[in-house]
Design a protein around this motif. Structure first.
Motif, PDB file in Angstrom:
ATOM      1  N   ARG A 102      12.439   4.470 -12.581  1.00 26.72           N
ATOM      2  CA  ARG A 102      12.817   5.616 -11.759  1.00 26.72           C
ATOM      3  C   ARG A 102      11.693   6.650 -11.811  1.00 26.72           C
ATOM      4  O   ARG A 102      10.813   6.580 -12.664  1.00 26.72           O
ATOM      5  N   ILE A 103      11.756   7.589 -10.902  1.00 29.62           N
ATOM      6  CA  ILE A 103      10.748   8.642 -10.834  1.00 29.62           C
ATOM      7  C   ILE A 103      11.258   9.847 -11.614  1.00 29.62           C
ATOM      8  O   ILE A 103      12.408  10.248 -11.460  1.00 29.62           O
ATOM      9  N   THR A 104      10.406  10.409 -12.450  1.00 26.32           N
ATOM     10  CA  THR A 104      10.716  11.629 -13.181  1.00 26.32           C
ATOM     11  C   THR A 104       9.677  12.675 -12.794  1.00 26.32           C
ATOM     12  O   THR A 104       8.475  12.435 -12.889  1.00 26.32           O
ATOM     13  N   ILE A 105      10.177  13.802 -12.309  1.00 26.23           N
ATOM     14  CA  ILE A 105       9.290  14.871 -11.842  1.00 26.23           C
ATOM     15  C   ILE A 105       9.454  16.089 -12.739  1.00 26.23           C
ATOM     16  O   ILE A 105      10.572  16.517 -13.001  1.00 26.23           O
ATOM     17  N   PHE A 106       8.350  16.636 -13.196  1.00 29.97           N
ATOM     18  CA  PHE A 106       8.359  17.873 -13.972  1.00 29.97           C
ATOM     19  C   PHE A 106       7.899  19.010 -13.068  1.00 29.97           C
ATOM     20  O   PHE A 106       6.942  18.867 -12.318  1.00 29.97           O
ATOM     21  N   LEU A 135      12.081   1.495   2.319  1.00 31.09           N
ATOM     22  CA  LEU A 135      10.762   2.020   1.930  1.00 31.09           C
ATOM     23  C   LEU A 135       9.747   0.889   1.794  1.00 31.09           C
ATOM     24  O   LEU A 135       8.609   0.996   2.241  1.00 31.09           O
ATOM     25  N   GLN A 136      10.170  -0.220   1.182  1.00 31.81           N
ATOM     26  CA  GLN A 136       9.292  -1.386   1.026  1.00 31.81           C
ATOM     27  C   GLN A 136       8.854  -1.903   2.395  1.00 31.81           C
ATOM     28  O   GLN A 136       7.675  -2.195   2.616  1.00 31.81           O
ATOM     29  N   THR A 137       9.798  -1.987   3.310  1.00 28.88           N
ATOM     30  CA  THR A 137       9.506  -2.510   4.647  1.00 28.88           C
ATOM     31  C   THR A 137       8.485  -1.651   5.382  1.00 28.88           C
ATOM     32  O   THR A 137       7.551  -2.179   5.988  1.00 28.88           O
ATOM     33  N   PHE A 138       8.632  -0.336   5.297  1.00 22.60           N
ATOM     34  CA  PHE A 138       7.758   0.538   6.080  1.00 22.60           C
ATOM     35  C   PHE A 138       6.513   1.010   5.331  1.00 22.60           C
ATOM     36  O   PHE A 138       5.484   1.240   5.959  1.00 22.60           O
ATOM     37  N   LEU A 139       6.569   1.144   4.016  1.00 25.81           N
ATOM     38  CA  LEU A 139       5.377   1.575   3.267  1.00 25.81           C
ATOM     39  C   LEU A 139       4.421   0.419   3.014  1.00 25.81           C
ATOM     40  O   LEU A 139       3.206   0.591   3.039  1.00 25.81           O
ATOM     41  N   PHE A 140       4.962  -0.778   2.728  1.00 26.73           N
ATOM     42  CA  PHE A 140       4.122  -1.930   2.396  1.00 26.73           C
ATOM     43  C   PHE A 140       4.090  -2.981   3.495  1.00 26.73           C
ATOM     44  O   PHE A 140       3.461  -4.023   3.330  1.00 26.73           O
ATOM     45  N   ILE A 174       4.297  13.923 -12.392  1.00 25.38           N
ATOM     46  CA  ILE A 174       5.226  12.883 -11.956  1.00 25.38           C
ATOM     47  C   ILE A 174       4.966  11.629 -12.780  1.00 25.38           C
ATOM     48  O   ILE A 174       3.820  11.239 -12.983  1.00 25.38           O
ATOM     49  N   PHE A 175       6.059  11.017 -13.234  1.00 22.07           N
ATOM     50  CA  PHE A 175       5.993   9.781 -13.996  1.00 22.07           C
ATOM     51  C   PHE A 175       6.951   8.762 -13.394  1.00 22.07           C
ATOM     52  O   PHE A 175       7.979   9.133 -12.839  1.00 22.07           O
ATOM     53  N   VAL A 176       6.630   7.491 -13.540  1.00 24.01           N
ATOM     54  CA  VAL A 176       7.574   6.418 -13.272  1.00 24.01           C
ATOM     55  C   VAL A 176       7.946   5.902 -14.654  1.00 24.01           C
ATOM     56  O   VAL A 176       7.082   5.487 -15.425  1.00 24.01           O
ATOM     57  N   ILE A 177       9.251   5.975 -14.973  1.00 22.38           N
ATOM     58  CA  ILE A 177       9.698   5.542 -16.295  1.00 22.38           C
ATOM     59  C   ILE A 177      10.868   4.580 -16.151  1.00 22.38           C
ATOM     60  O   ILE A 177      11.579   4.572 -15.162  1.00 22.38           O
ATOM     61  N   GLY A 178      11.046   3.765 -17.164  1.00 21.89           N
ATOM     62  CA  GLY A 178      12.166   2.839 -17.199  1.00 21.89           C
ATOM     63  C   GLY A 178      11.753   1.542 -17.865  1.00 21.89           C
ATOM     64  O   GLY A 178      10.579   1.176 -17.886  1.00 21.89           O
ATOM     65  N   ILE A 223       2.973   9.216  -3.385  1.00 19.92           N
ATOM     66  CA  ILE A 223       2.290   8.335  -4.337  1.00 19.92           C
ATOM     67  C   ILE A 223       3.275   7.836  -5.384  1.00 19.92           C
ATOM     68  O   ILE A 223       3.271   6.664  -5.756  1.00 19.92           O
ATOM     69  N   ALA A 224       4.161   8.721  -5.841  1.00 23.41           N
ATOM     70  CA  ALA A 224       5.147   8.331  -6.852  1.00 23.41           C
ATOM     71  C   ALA A 224       6.105   7.261  -6.319  1.00 23.41           C
ATOM     72  O   ALA A 224       6.428   6.313  -7.031  1.00 23.41           O
ATOM     73  N   VAL A 225       6.530   7.388  -5.069  1.00 27.84           N
ATOM     74  CA  VAL A 225       7.427   6.384  -4.476  1.00 27.84           C
ATOM     75  C   VAL A 225       6.707   5.043  -4.375  1.00 27.84           C
ATOM     76  O   VAL A 225       7.269   3.992  -4.703  1.00 27.84           O
TER      77      VAL A 225
END
Length: 135
Positions: free
Chosen positions: A44-48, A102-107, A57-61, A75-77
């Motif tokens: 998940r995305i964690t924003i400070f 998001l996968q369909t349209f970003l990638f 911004i971090f991606v954690i999990g 960029i975080a997404v």
């Protein structure tokens, strides 16, 4: 931002397991922040935020912590989706349709897992909007 597409594309009730820990907002002091995840936590995305502005911004999990080295949410997404790709994980069912969009349209990579009828309708509608813009 995520609520409207999620509501419009979700899997019908009865087929969906509720994932209560999906979206939380905390207000903490960044100096005391500790990014800790369990190996069973979905990425998940964690924003400070500092003084109302995004400061980190971090991606954690899943026991991992990835620093985005940016304050750009786009960029975080992309990093979040890339984390699912690299670790070969399935999206959490509750957010699979939105992440699939998001996968369909970003990638430019169609989401090939089980989708709802609403998802298919929503994808067609968004694609038609994009085509109208590019013409």
């Amino acid at each position: 931002m995520m609520k409207t597409p999620q509501e419009k594309t979700k899997i019908p009730k009865g087929k969906e397991k509720v994932w209560y820990r999906s979206w939380r907002m905390y207000q903490i002091r960044t100096s005391k922040a500790k990014l800790i995840t369990k190996t069973t936590d979905a990425p998940r995305i964690t924003i400070f935020r500092t003084s109302g502005a995004c400061s980190a911004i971090f991606v954690i999990g899943g026991g991992i912590i990835i620093n985005a080295h940016s304050t750009d949410c786009q960029i975080a997404v992309k990093m979040l989706l890339a984390t699912y790709y690299v670790l070969d994980l399935n999206y959490p069912r509750m957010f699979a349709m939105v992440l699939g969009i998001l996968q369909t349209f970003l990638f430019n990579d169609p989401y090939r897992m089980e989708t709802s009828h609403q998802y298919k309708f929503f994808i067609k509608k968004v694609r038609k909007s994009f085509d109208a813009i590019t013409e």
